[in-house]
Design a protein around this motif. Structure first.
Motif, PDB file in Angstrom:
ATOM      1  N   GLN A  34     -27.847  76.469 -18.721  1.00 25.66           N
ATOM      2  CA  GLN A  34     -27.115  77.619 -18.191  1.00 25.66           C
ATOM      3  C   GLN A  34     -27.304  77.662 -16.679  1.00 25.66           C
ATOM      4  N   ILE A  35     -26.181  77.608 -15.939  1.00 30.01           N
ATOM      5  CA  ILE A  35     -26.260  77.594 -14.477  1.00 30.01           C
ATOM      6  C   ILE A  35     -25.773  78.898 -13.854  1.00 30.01           C
ATOM      7  N   ASN A  36     -25.149  79.755 -14.658  1.00 30.13           N
ATOM      8  CA  ASN A  36     -24.694  81.042 -14.134  1.00 30.13           C
ATOM      9  C   ASN A  36     -24.374  81.967 -15.295  1.00 30.13           C
ATOM     10  N   LYS A  37     -24.450  83.265 -15.029  1.00 28.60           N
ATOM     11  CA  LYS A  37     -24.044  84.278 -16.001  1.00 28.60           C
ATOM     12  C   LYS A  37     -23.385  85.419 -15.244  1.00 28.60           C
ATOM     13  N   ILE A  38     -22.226  85.822 -15.709  1.00 25.54           N
ATOM     14  CA  ILE A  38     -21.518  86.955 -15.110  1.00 25.54           C
ATOM     15  C   ILE A  38     -21.407  88.041 -16.175  1.00 25.54           C
ATOM     16  N   GLU A  39     -22.046  89.167 -15.915  1.00 19.05           N
ATOM     17  CA  GLU A  39     -22.053  90.264 -16.863  1.00 19.05           C
ATOM     18  C   GLU A  39     -20.944  91.263 -16.526  1.00 19.05           C
ATOM     19  N   ASN A  40     -20.263  91.723 -17.556  1.00 22.21           N
ATOM     20  CA  ASN A  40     -19.188  92.707 -17.396  1.00 22.21           C
ATOM     21  C   ASN A  40     -19.374  93.839 -18.402  1.00 22.21           C
ATOM     22  N   PRO A  41     -20.439  94.633 -18.230  1.00 20.96           N
ATOM     23  CA  PRO A  41     -20.733  95.675 -19.219  1.00 20.96           C
ATOM     24  C   PRO A  41     -19.629  96.723 -19.355  1.00 20.96           C
ATOM     25  N   ASP A  42     -18.931  97.014 -18.274  1.00 21.49           N
ATOM     26  CA  ASP A  42     -17.846  98.002 -18.358  1.00 21.49           C
ATOM     27  C   ASP A  42     -16.733  97.532 -19.284  1.00 21.49           C
ATOM     28  N   ALA A  43     -16.442  96.225 -19.218  1.00 22.44           N
ATOM     29  CA  ALA A  43     -15.401  95.654 -20.074  1.00 22.44           C
ATOM     30  C   ALA A  43     -15.974  95.084 -21.373  1.00 22.44           C
ATOM     31  N   LYS A  44     -17.296  95.190 -21.523  1.00 22.36           N
ATOM     32  CA  LYS A  44     -17.997  94.783 -22.747  1.00 22.36           C
ATOM     33  C   LYS A  44     -17.848  93.297 -23.062  1.00 22.36           C
ATOM     34  N   PHE A  45     -18.008  92.471 -22.031  1.00 23.03           N
ATOM     35  CA  PHE A  45     -18.091  91.029 -22.284  1.00 23.03           C
ATOM     36  C   PHE A  45     -18.931  90.373 -21.197  1.00 23.03           C
ATOM     37  N   ASP A  46     -19.563  89.261 -21.552  1.00 21.57           N
ATOM     38  CA  ASP A  46     -20.347  88.458 -20.620  1.00 21.57           C
ATOM     39  C   ASP A  46     -19.843  87.026 -20.632  1.00 21.57           C
ATOM     40  N   LEU A  47     -20.011  86.355 -19.491  1.00 22.48           N
ATOM     41  CA  LEU A  47     -19.616  84.956 -19.343  1.00 22.48           C
ATOM     42  C   LEU A  47     -20.860  84.116 -19.061  1.00 22.48           C
ATOM     43  N   TYR A  48     -21.021  83.059 -19.802  1.00 19.83           N
ATOM     44  CA  TYR A  48     -22.143  82.137 -19.615  1.00 19.83           C
ATOM     45  C   TYR A  48     -21.568  80.782 -19.181  1.00 19.83           C
ATOM     46  N   PHE A  49     -22.122  80.238 -18.109  1.00 22.57           N
ATOM     47  CA  PHE A  49     -21.643  78.954 -17.590  1.00 22.57           C
ATOM     48  C   PHE A  49     -22.732  77.904 -17.778  1.00 22.57           C
ATOM     49  N   LEU A  50     -22.377  76.827 -18.485  1.00 19.87           N
ATOM     50  CA  LEU A  50     -23.322  75.752 -18.766  1.00 19.87           C
ATOM     51  C   LEU A  50     -22.795  74.439 -18.198  1.00 19.87           C
ATOM     52  N   ALA A  51     -23.725  73.578 -17.806  1.00 15.88           N
ATOM     53  CA  ALA A  51     -23.338  72.271 -17.266  1.00 15.88           C
ATOM     54  C   ALA A  51     -24.546  71.351 -17.305  1.00 15.88           C
ATOM     55  N   TYR A  52     -24.298  70.074 -17.060  1.00 19.92           N
ATOM     56  CA  TYR A  52     -25.395  69.117 -16.946  1.00 19.92           C
ATOM     57  C   TYR A  52     -26.000  69.237 -15.556  1.00 19.92           C
ATOM     58  N   ASP A  53     -27.324  69.408 -15.518  1.00 15.35           N
ATOM     59  CA  ASP A  53     -27.978  69.719 -14.251  1.00 15.35           C
ATOM     60  C   ASP A  53     -29.293  68.957 -14.075  1.00 15.35           C
ATOM     61  N   SER A  54     -29.442  67.849 -14.793  1.00 17.66           N
ATOM     62  CA  SER A  54     -30.657  67.046 -14.670  1.00 17.66           C
ATOM     63  C   SER A  54     -30.538  66.135 -13.451  1.00 17.66           C
ATOM     64  N   PRO A  55     -31.624  65.464 -13.068  1.00 13.35           N
ATOM     65  CA  PRO A  55     -31.537  64.510 -11.947  1.00 13.35           C
ATOM     66  C   PRO A  55     -30.488  63.418 -12.157  1.00 13.35           C
ATOM     67  N   LYS A  56     -30.107  63.165 -13.416  1.00 15.26           N
ATOM     68  CA  LYS A  56     -29.112  62.134 -13.702  1.00 15.26           C
ATOM     69  C   LYS A  56     -27.685  62.677 -13.757  1.00 15.26           C
ATOM     70  N   SER A  57     -27.523  63.973 -13.593  1.00 14.92           N
ATOM     71  CA  SER A  57     -26.190  64.557 -13.707  1.00 14.92           C
ATOM     72  C   SER A  57     -25.371  64.269 -12.448  1.00 14.92           C
ATOM     73  N   LEU A  58     -24.066  64.466 -12.555  1.00 19.64           N
ATOM     74  CA  LEU A  58     -23.166  64.186 -11.441  1.00 19.64           C
ATOM     75  C   LEU A  58     -23.134  65.303 -10.400  1.00 19.64           C
ATOM     76  N   SER A  59     -23.639  66.489 -10.760  1.00 20.45           N
ATOM     77  CA  SER A  59     -23.495  67.618  -9.831  1.00 20.45           C
ATOM     78  C   SER A  59     -24.724  68.520  -9.823  1.00 20.45           C
ATOM     79  N   LYS A  60     -25.907  67.933  -9.950  1.00 27.66           N
ATOM     80  CA  LYS A  60     -27.132  68.720  -9.990  1.00 27.66           C
ATOM     81  C   LYS A  60     -27.243  69.641  -8.785  1.00 27.66           C
TER      82      LYS A  60
END
Length: 323
Positions: A34-60
């Motif tokens: 998980q590289i980011n989370k955007i919470e929207n409690p007023d609209a009652k939804f959350d967004l979770y952003f996942l990606a490859y983030d190891s030393p071998k990843s393309l965009s660490k």
């Protein structure tokens, strides 16, 4: 104010999920973080952003908008406690349209065994059917996750170890009614390049792989079950079943009408205002212009099949939003 489509990126694919913690656990097993989370409690939804983030990843370490190969999981509050709530995975009627996401791995036999050992099911195991170089795992909501190899399959069958940190979020697949219209749209308007085409005449379908930017060297096929673009991220796969373009009543499901599941793909651009002006000049159909609604930092374009394409600013190129 200028924009260059060669600087665009296929940033993320959004999937709605029933239980975010269950889904995050699954994708962490596949090596994502998980590289980011955007919470929207007023609209009652959350967004979770996942990606490859190891030393071998393309965009660490990159800002999430500056990457390719991001997975956005959208959770609407309460679905995890609703026994009757079910996600549409896009592969059955009603709701057929989106097909799958794809992860490419180092040693495919070991990677599939690791998923199976963790208790997850498969739509297609490596040993099923004629295609012995791909598998389809099922995530907790029943979304199909294609598993492909970037090492020759016949040389990894006796290797028992796999390194999830080396994996790639390779592509996302959507079905299209008219391949000529869709290819023209994604190339001429969205600025993508066609990497390769896989024709399957005996089975009545073709696959088209597009990405930013183009890579002519990737157009050739490889032997031993290795996809020639397997080590890339940010690829869009279009699946065209022969004859659908001739049926005036035929329509794919965009994932946002009921039953819901897949939400959109997203491109990040060098200059959001200029890119949207370019799209306007190209005569796109809009789901949401930048000036619509409260969110002035995102737009949504509609492709020929009605799939939503979110457009956001690459914050590495031009800082505009604090998200």
């Amino acid at each position: 104010m200028t924009t260059n489509p060669h600087k665009y990126a296929l940033n993320h694919t959004m999937l709605r999920v029933k239980d975010p913690q269950r889904s995050i656990k699954y994708y962490e097993l596949l090596g994502m973080k998980q590289i980011n989370k955007i919470e929207n409690p007023d609209a009652k939804f959350d967004l979770y952003f996942l990606a490859y983030d190891s030393p071998k990843s393309l965009s660490k370490g990159e800002h999430w908008t500056a990457r390719q190969g991001v997975l956005e999981l959208t959770h609407n509050y309460g679905t995890e406690n609703n026994d009757s709530f079910k996600i549409n995975n896009g592969n059955s009627e009603p709701g057929k349209g989106f097909g799958h996401i794809c992860v490419s791995v180092d040693h495919i036999q070991a990677a599939c065994q690791r998923i199976e050992d963790a208790g997850y099911k498969f739509q297609k195991k490596l040993t099923d059917g004629r295609m012995r170089s791909i598998a389809f795992a099922l995530d907790p909501d029943g979304y199909w996750v294609e598993i492909i190899a970037f090492n020759p399959v016949d040389k990894t069958e006796n290797i028992k170890e796999t390194d999830p940190g080396s994996y790639r979020f390779n592509h996302s697949m959507i079905r299209v009614k008219d391949h000529e219209k869709s290819l023209k749209f994604y190339q001429d308007i969205m600025g993508m390049s066609l990497l390769r085409t896989s024709e399957n005449a005996s089975n009545g379908f073709n696959l088209y792989f597009l990405a930013y930017p183009g890579n002519d060297e990737a157009a050739k096929e490889s032997a031993n079950g290795v996809n020639p673009t397997a080590e890339r991220e940010g690829i869009l796969e279009l699946t065209w079943n022969y004859g659908t373009e001739k049926d005036a009543n035929f329509k794919y499901h965009n994932g946002n009408d009921e039953p819901q599941g897949f939400g959109h793909i997203c491109i990040s651009v060098d200059d959001l205002d200029a890119a949207c002006k370019r799209f306007e000049e190209k005569g796109v159909n809009w789901k949401k212009r930048l000036t619509d609604g409260r969110m002035k930092n995102i737009a949504f374009v509609l492709d020929p099949d009605g799939y939503w394409i979110e457009v956001i600013q690459n914050e590495k190129m031009k800082r505009t939003s604090n998200w």
